[in-house]
Motif scaffolding. Structure first.
Motif, PDB file in Angstrom:
ATOM      1  N   ALA A  62      15.975  52.358  44.005  1.00  6.55           N
ATOM      2  CA  ALA A  62      17.173  52.244  44.738  1.00  6.55           C
ATOM      3  C   ALA A  62      18.469  51.723  44.291  1.00  6.55           C
ATOM      4  N   ALA A  63      19.515  52.434  44.386  1.00  5.72           N
ATOM      5  CA  ALA A  63      20.801  51.876  43.977  1.00  5.72           C
ATOM      6  C   ALA A  63      21.579  51.523  45.036  1.00  5.72           C
ATOM      7  N   GLU A  64      22.463  50.261  45.164  1.00  3.22           N
ATOM      8  CA  GLU A  64      23.129  49.939  46.054  1.00  3.22           C
ATOM      9  C   GLU A  64      24.376  50.966  45.797  1.00  3.22           C
ATOM     10  N   ASN A  65      25.064  51.235  47.122  1.00  3.40           N
ATOM     11  CA  ASN A  65      26.358  51.724  47.146  1.00  3.40           C
ATOM     12  C   ASN A  65      27.402  50.766  46.996  1.00  3.40           C
ATOM     13  N   GLN A  66      27.662  50.338  45.630  1.00  4.09           N
ATOM     14  CA  GLN A  66      28.541  49.175  45.438  1.00  4.09           C
ATOM     15  C   GLN A  66      30.093  49.661  45.158  1.00  4.09           C
ATOM     16  N   LEU A  67      31.037  49.446  45.931  1.00  4.76           N
ATOM     17  CA  LEU A  67      32.165  49.419  45.953  1.00  4.76           C
ATOM     18  C   LEU A  67      33.176  48.167  45.660  1.00  4.76           C
ATOM     19  N   SER A  68      34.305  48.651  45.054  1.00  2.00           N
ATOM     20  CA  SER A  68      35.187  47.508  44.431  1.00  2.00           C
ATOM     21  C   SER A  68      36.490  47.400  45.382  1.00  2.00           C
ATOM     22  N   TRP A  69      37.075  46.486  45.978  1.00  2.00           N
ATOM     23  CA  TRP A  69      38.165  46.475  46.764  1.00  2.00           C
ATOM     24  C   TRP A  69      39.263  45.439  45.951  1.00  2.00           C
ATOM     25  N   GLN A  70      40.279  45.762  45.608  1.00  2.00           N
ATOM     26  CA  GLN A  70      41.258  44.940  44.862  1.00  2.00           C
ATOM     27  C   GLN A  70      41.773  44.073  45.905  1.00  2.00           C
ATOM     28  N   GLY A  71      42.086  42.764  45.419  1.00  2.00           N
ATOM     29  CA  GLY A  71      42.596  41.606  46.051  1.00  2.00           C
ATOM     30  C   GLY A  71      43.490  40.806  45.196  1.00  2.00           C
ATOM     31  N   VAL A  72      44.181  39.798  45.808  1.00  2.00           N
ATOM     32  CA  VAL A  72      45.085  38.733  45.123  1.00  2.00           C
ATOM     33  C   VAL A  72      44.550  37.496  45.455  1.00  2.00           C
ATOM     34  N   VAL A  73      44.555  36.641  44.438  1.00  2.00           N
ATOM     35  CA  VAL A  73      44.273  35.311  44.424  1.00  2.00           C
ATOM     36  C   VAL A  73      45.625  34.394  44.944  1.00  2.00           C
ATOM     37  N   GLN A  85      44.456  31.747  38.657  1.00  2.00           N
ATOM     38  CA  GLN A  85      45.832  31.232  39.076  1.00  2.00           C
ATOM     39  C   GLN A  85      46.172  31.936  40.207  1.00  2.00           C
ATOM     40  N   HIS A  86      46.946  31.289  41.077  1.00  2.00           N
ATOM     41  CA  HIS A  86      47.693  31.787  42.219  1.00  2.00           C
ATOM     42  C   HIS A  86      48.570  33.164  41.918  1.00  2.00           C
ATOM     43  N   GLY A  87      48.215  34.335  42.679  1.00  2.00           N
ATOM     44  CA  GLY A  87      48.855  35.492  42.454  1.00  2.00           C
ATOM     45  C   GLY A  87      48.048  36.527  41.400  1.00  2.00           C
ATOM     46  N   GLN A  88      47.006  36.104  40.921  1.00  2.00           N
ATOM     47  CA  GLN A  88      46.421  36.656  40.081  1.00  2.00           C
ATOM     48  C   GLN A  88      45.377  37.896  40.812  1.00  2.00           C
ATOM     49  N   PHE A  89      45.137  39.269  40.174  1.00  2.00           N
ATOM     50  CA  PHE A  89      44.379  40.217  40.811  1.00  2.00           C
ATOM     51  C   PHE A  89      43.073  40.000  40.598  1.00  2.00           C
ATOM     52  N   GLY A  90      42.264  40.455  41.424  1.00  2.00           N
ATOM     53  CA  GLY A  90      40.785  40.509  41.524  1.00  2.00           C
ATOM     54  C   GLY A  90      39.953  41.446  42.198  1.00  2.00           C
ATOM     55  N   TRP A  91      38.811  41.670  42.186  1.00  2.00           N
ATOM     56  CA  TRP A  91      37.965  42.644  42.724  1.00  2.00           C
ATOM     57  C   TRP A  91      36.702  42.057  43.532  1.00  2.00           C
ATOM     58  N   LEU A  92      37.014  42.448  44.829  1.00  2.00           N
ATOM     59  CA  LEU A  92      35.614  42.158  45.587  1.00  2.00           C
ATOM     60  C   LEU A  92      34.616  43.387  45.578  1.00  2.00           C
ATOM     61  N   GLU A  93      33.620  42.970  44.998  1.00  2.00           N
ATOM     62  CA  GLU A  93      32.386  44.037  45.003  1.00  2.00           C
ATOM     63  C   GLU A  93      31.384  44.148  46.209  1.00  2.00           C
ATOM     64  N   LEU A  94      31.475  44.965  46.859  1.00  2.00           N
ATOM     65  CA  LEU A  94      30.567  44.967  48.301  1.00  2.00           C
ATOM     66  C   LEU A  94      29.927  46.220  48.364  1.00  2.00           C
TER      67      LEU A  94
END
Length: 365
Positions: free
Chosen positions: A65-76, A288-297
């Motif tokens: 079983a493999a989860e359908n993991q997606l990444s969504w870019q966000g800002v801190v 830091q404030h303004g840094q980019f990150g990825w929400l994995e869902l």
């Protein structure tokens, strides 16, 4: 003389003929007319096979079983952030902070030209004094007319007129006092203060610029209460719940954090078809404030995929391959890999369920 002429002319015919003959031989060889028995037939060429080495470990390919993991870019962004702007039109005289400075609540951020404010304040105070003097005179006249009216020495008409004038004078005095108080408050707006403890983010204006209402001079935020703000596709809206644990990945510095959903927008944006979510981040050095990150869902239910240990994959430059057991021989077969799940990797093509591969490829290289 004639014999010498014929000998000198012979090479002029032989050189072009030899060149044409050589060119024809090259063309025939390229077309396969010459040397055709040694041509490589079209199709795949099997790589050299090898026998199963001693101590080799094998693995039967199966599905997991493999989860359908997606990444969504966000800002801190900081939970508490403010744009420090004046409430009136005034020229900026001084900006006491720079980007990156830590400030305390009540610390001076900037100073504005207060000459117009001071003149308005003085005028309001003078008007208040005049109105109070007129009100005092009207009160005295009111007392006098009441005494005369009680002694029947004043008419009803004069009595009513004096009482109306006294009431109007008191109202004007109250109005002047309110105007003076408002002018005093505005006079205090020539200095901009920090509303909370934080860090200066941007300095948007400089001394000499004209400060305008709602036009920020600097930005301020709290660095120790950060959230990742991301927009996810509408088809993933049902998969996210308030307070649910999620993973947030950062490239700089490389790390993956366990976080929780802190806020969900009440509706989907009709133009972008996305849902805004805010993820509460733990306190971590380097964020830091303004840094980019990825929400994995994971937005969909788990799917069955062909999975093998990532250690069983051989790398030949940009190509990937595995050792497949065919009887008692090992055959190198190219594969195409997909997502990585811990120490397991998804195989998109090149292997079938039930085949046997070499798991410790170090013995089979």
């Amino acid at each position: 003389m004639t014999e010498h002429f014929s000998e000198s002319q012979s090479p002029r015919w032989l050189i072009p003929a030899a060149a044409i003959t050589a060119l024809l031989l090259v063309i025939f060889f390229a077309l396969g007319i010459l040397g055709g028995e040694k041509k490589t037939q079209p199709g795949n060429t099997n790589l050299p096979e090898s026998s199963l080495p001693a101590g080799a470990k094998t693995l039967t390919v199966g599905t997991q079983a493999a989860e359908n993991q997606l990444s969504w870019q966000g800002v801190v962004r900081s939970r508490l952030a403010a744009k420090i702007a004046p409430k009136l039109n005034a020229r900026i005289l001084e900006i006491a902070v720079n980007p990156g400075d830590k400030v305390n609540k009540g610390q001076v951020i900037a100073r504005l030209d207060d000459r117009d404010l001071r003149a308005a304040y003085n005028a309001a105070n003078a008007a208040q004094v005049a109105a109070q003097a007129q009100a005092a005179q009207a009160n005295a006249e009111e007392k006098r007319i009441i005494d005369l009216y009680n002694k029947q020495a004043a008419t009803r008409q004069n009595y009513d007129a004096v009482l109306a004038q006294a009431q109007s004078a008191r109202a004007l005095a109250n109005q002047a006092a309110s105007a003076a108080q408002q002018s005093k408050v505005m006079f205090g707006e020539n200095v901009l203060y920090a509303p909370f403890d934080g860090v200066v983010g941007e300095r948007l204006q400089e001394p000499g610029d004209m400060g305008l209402p709602n036009q920020a001079v600097v930005t301020l935020h709290k660095p120790d209460d950060l959230r990742l703000e991301a927009a996810i596709a509408s088809h993933c809206a049902a998969a996210i719940k308030l307070g649910m644990p999620v993973s947030v990945r950062f490239d700089t510095p490389p790390q993956t954090l366990a976080a929780t959903v802190d806020e969900i927008a009440p509706e989907i944006d009709p133009q972008t078809r996305t849902l805004a979510v805010k993820i509460k981040l733990p306190t971590m050095p380097g964020l830091q404030h303004g840094q980019f990150g990825w929400l994995e869902l994971a937005c969909a239910s788990a799917q069955q995929a062909v999975m093998i240990p990532s250690a069983a994959v051989l790398h030949y430059g940009q190509l990937q391959a595995v050792k497949v057991l065919d009887g008692q021989r090992l055959v190198t077969r190219h594969v195409r890999t997909g997502k990585q799940y811990g120490d397991q990797v998804e195989i998109l093509s090149g292997l079938r369920v039930g085949e046997t591969i070499l798991s410790n490829v170090g013995l089979g290289q």
